[in-house]
Write a protein that holds these residues in place. Structure first.
Motif, PDB file in Angstrom:
ATOM      1  N   GLY A  15       9.609  39.576  25.892  1.00 30.07           N
ATOM      2  CA  GLY A  15       9.021  39.869  27.187  1.00 30.07           C
ATOM      3  C   GLY A  15       7.790  40.738  27.070  1.00 30.07           C
ATOM      4  N   ALA A  16       7.220  41.067  28.221  1.00 26.90           N
ATOM      5  CA  ALA A  16       6.036  41.914  28.294  1.00 26.90           C
ATOM      6  C   ALA A  16       6.011  42.582  29.659  1.00 26.90           C
ATOM      7  CB  ALA A  16       4.763  41.097  28.067  1.00 26.90           C
ATOM      8  N   GLY A  17       5.303  43.696  29.738  1.00 30.49           N
ATOM      9  CA  GLY A  17       5.256  44.395  31.007  1.00 30.49           C
ATOM     10  C   GLY A  17       4.166  45.441  31.062  1.00 30.49           C
ATOM     11  N   LEU A  18       4.044  46.028  32.243  1.00 36.08           N
ATOM     12  CA  LEU A  18       3.102  47.117  32.502  1.00 36.08           C
ATOM     13  C   LEU A  18       3.868  48.246  33.168  1.00 36.08           C
ATOM     14  CD1 LEU A  18       0.169  48.230  32.603  1.00 36.08           C
ATOM     15  CD2 LEU A  18      -0.015  47.174  34.872  1.00 36.08           C
ATOM     16  N   GLU A  19       3.787  49.443  32.589  1.00 37.08           N
ATOM     17  CA  GLU A  19       4.464  50.618  33.143  1.00 37.08           C
ATOM     18  C   GLU A  19       3.426  51.671  33.492  1.00 37.08           C
ATOM     19  OE1 GLU A  19       8.435  53.368  32.271  1.00 37.08           O
ATOM     20  OE2 GLU A  19       7.819  51.799  30.872  1.00 37.08           O
ATOM     21  N   TYR A  20       3.660  52.390  34.590  1.00 38.52           N
ATOM     22  CA  TYR A  20       2.700  53.390  35.073  1.00 38.52           C
ATOM     23  C   TYR A  20       3.423  54.699  35.358  1.00 38.52           C
ATOM     24  CZ  TYR A  20      -1.306  55.333  37.566  1.00 38.52           C
ATOM     25  OH  TYR A  20      -2.365  56.126  37.954  1.00 38.52           O
ATOM     26  N   MET A  21       2.936  55.794  34.767  1.00 38.98           N
ATOM     27  CA  MET A  21       3.532  57.113  34.952  1.00 38.98           C
ATOM     28  C   MET A  21       2.815  57.820  36.110  1.00 38.98           C
ATOM     29  SD  MET A  21       3.940  60.227  32.170  1.00 38.98           S
ATOM     30  CE  MET A  21       4.626  59.112  30.941  1.00 38.98           C
ATOM     31  N   PHE A  22       3.462  57.896  37.276  1.00 35.87           N
ATOM     32  CA  PHE A  22       2.803  58.474  38.435  1.00 35.87           C
ATOM     33  C   PHE A  22       3.142  59.938  38.661  1.00 35.87           C
ATOM     34  CE2 PHE A  22       6.380  55.817  39.711  1.00 35.87           C
ATOM     35  CZ  PHE A  22       7.180  56.694  40.415  1.00 35.87           C
ATOM     36  N   THR A  23       4.131  60.495  37.961  1.00 36.91           N
ATOM     37  CA  THR A  23       4.346  61.937  37.882  1.00 36.91           C
ATOM     38  C   THR A  23       4.803  62.245  36.465  1.00 36.91           C
ATOM     39  OG1 THR A  23       6.721  62.044  38.426  1.00 36.91           O
ATOM     40  CG2 THR A  23       5.187  61.946  40.288  1.00 36.91           C
ATOM     41  N   GLN A  24       4.989  63.513  36.149  1.00 38.31           N
ATOM     42  CA  GLN A  24       5.405  63.901  34.800  1.00 38.31           C
ATOM     43  C   GLN A  24       6.718  63.246  34.394  1.00 38.31           C
ATOM     44  OE1 GLN A  24       5.526  68.155  34.076  1.00 38.31           O
ATOM     45  NE2 GLN A  24       7.214  67.928  32.626  1.00 38.31           N
TER      46      GLN A  24
END
Length: 222
Positions: A160-169
């Motif tokens: 698989g593949a994906g995109l992760e985004y850290m929007f707080t610590q």
């Protein structure tokens, strides 16, 4: 009168010496102030995390173990949990290990009702975003009945593949595609072998993770 003349002469002599002494002093060096550079945030992906996800599962073209196969729509709702560990290095690469289980919304007596996996993943991060690929072992919670058998129903592989985004610590969200392949399943009845099909599954999910950040909070680089 003599005192006045002596004082005047002394003042004239001092006035002549002072400029000469000042001329002997070296000029002060001029240092230009460095230009202002705005701080660049560094996001830390190292640490353990736990989370949950929701999405949809879709069977392969001839997968009769797909939850919605034969019902006019081979896609069903899925939801589950995941946990893992990431390590950031070099400094924009992230590698990790994740365990995942998804429940599939089906009442079929023989369909895949759950999908599990243990995968490694490798990603590249720029700031709060992480683009990654993953792959590893997969397991299907499958009801073997109604003439289905063989060794292609439970163990397999996943990529698989994906995109992760850290929007707080401590919080991050992700969008991910994952493909499961459990090999070939044989179909038979009391008279013997009838045929076979591929037991594979496509999933698309959105997830939310809580990160413990063992490496410390995000800092700013100047």
């Amino acid at each position: 009168m003599k005192k006045i003349l002596l004082v005047t002469a002394s003042m004239i002599a001092l006035g002549a010496v002072a400029p000469a002494s000042a001329a002997d002093l070296a000029p002060q060096p001029y240092t230009k102030a460095p230009p202002y550079v705005a701080p660049t945030p560094i996001y830390n992906w190292t640490g353990f995390y736990i989370g949950g996800h929701v999405g949809g599962a879709f069977g392969g073209n001839d997968n009769v173990l797909a939850p919605g196969f034969g019902g006019g729509n081979d896609g069903v709702f899925m939801g589950g949990v995941q946990a893992g560990y990431d390590y950031q290095f070099a400094p924009n690469w992230v590698m990790g290990l994740e365990a995942n289980y998804s429940f599939l919304d089906t009442s079929s007596s023989f369909a895949n009702r759950g999908l599990g996996s243990v995968t490694g993943r490798l990603g590249y991060t720029w700031g709060p975003a992480l683009l990654y690929v993953k792959g590893g072992y997969a397991w299907a919670d499958t009801r073997f009945s109604n003439g289905f058998g063989g060794d292609g129903g439970r163990d397999g592989y996943t990529v698989g593949a994906g995109l992760e985004y850290m929007f707080t610590q401590n919080w991050s969200g992700k969008l991910e595609y994952q493909y499961y392949d459990f090999g070939t399943v044989n179909v038979s009845d009391s008279l013997g072998f009838i045929g076979s099909f591929r037991n594979d599954q496509h999933t698309i999910k959105a997830g939310l993770n809580y990160r413990f950040n063992l490496g410390g909070p995000a800092v700013a680089r100047y």
